[in-house]
Write a protein that holds these residues in place. Sequence first.
Motif, short mmCIF file in Angstrom:
data_model
loop_
_atom_site.label_atom_id
_atom_site.label_comp_id
_atom_site.label_asym_id
_atom_site.label_seq_id
_atom_site.Cartn_x
_atom_site.Cartn_y
_atom_site.Cartn_z
N ASN A 127 -92.12 -37.46 48.73
CA ASN A 127 -90.91 -38.00 49.34
C ASN A 127 -91.26 -39.20 50.23
O ASN A 127 -90.56 -40.22 50.22
N PHE A 128 -92.35 -39.06 51.00
CA PHE A 128 -92.76 -40.14 51.89
C PHE A 128 -93.10 -41.41 51.12
O PHE A 128 -92.67 -42.51 51.48
N GLU A 129 -93.85 -41.27 50.03
CA GLU A 129 -94.21 -42.44 49.22
C GLU A 129 -92.97 -43.09 48.62
O GLU A 129 -92.85 -44.32 48.57
N TYR A 130 -92.02 -42.27 48.18
CA TYR A 130 -90.77 -42.80 47.62
C TYR A 130 -89.99 -43.57 48.68
O TYR A 130 -89.49 -44.67 48.43
N LEU A 131 -89.90 -43.01 49.88
CA LEU A 131 -89.20 -43.69 50.96
C LEU A 131 -89.89 -45.01 51.33
O LEU A 131 -89.23 -46.01 51.63
N LEU A 132 -91.22 -45.03 51.27
CA LEU A 132 -91.95 -46.28 51.52
C LEU A 132 -91.60 -47.34 50.47
O LEU A 132 -91.42 -48.51 50.79
N LEU A 133 -91.51 -46.91 49.21
CA LEU A 133 -91.16 -47.85 48.14
C LEU A 133 -89.74 -48.38 48.32
O LEU A 133 -89.48 -49.57 48.13
N PRO A 173 -89.91 -50.01 58.67
CA PRO A 173 -89.34 -49.02 57.73
C PRO A 173 -88.45 -47.98 58.43
O PRO A 173 -88.65 -47.65 59.59
N VAL A 174 -87.47 -47.52 57.68
CA VAL A 174 -86.50 -46.54 58.17
C VAL A 174 -86.72 -45.23 57.42
O VAL A 174 -86.88 -45.22 56.20
N ALA A 227 -86.31 -52.94 50.19
CA ALA A 227 -85.31 -53.46 51.13
C ALA A 227 -85.90 -54.54 52.05
O ALA A 227 -85.20 -55.03 52.94
N GLY A 228 -87.18 -54.86 51.85
CA GLY A 228 -87.80 -55.89 52.66
C GLY A 228 -88.32 -55.40 54.00
O GLY A 228 -88.58 -56.18 54.90
N ARG A 229 -88.45 -54.10 54.14
CA ARG A 229 -88.95 -53.52 55.40
C ARG A 229 -90.47 -53.39 55.33
O ARG A 229 -91.01 -53.10 54.28
N THR A 230 -91.13 -53.59 56.47
CA THR A 230 -92.59 -53.58 56.51
C THR A 230 -93.09 -53.17 57.89
O THR A 230 -92.41 -53.40 58.89
#
Length: 94
Positions: free
Chosen positions: A49-55, A71-72, A60-63
Amino acid sequence: SSSSVLLAFETTKERERVLHLLPRQIPCHTDASFLQQAYVAWKTSSISNFEYLLLLNSAAGRTYHDLSRYPVFPWVLSDYNSTKLDLMDPKMYR
């Protein structure tokens, strides 16, 4: 290499022009096929789940490299007062 670069463009047209100049082997995290592959990998438990949320954050352009675009992640716990959490208890989650 495992480095990454975040590019921010003023317009979609400008972004598309640059994307066409890049070699095809460089993945674009806003590309629909990249997002579909990420979804399938998550759905089949190939990624966490964490890896998916990172992707998704990346798409979304978050870093982590820009505090204004950090990241959110959703809040999934419902108990923020207990001194000990039982993560196996379904009532601990929203």
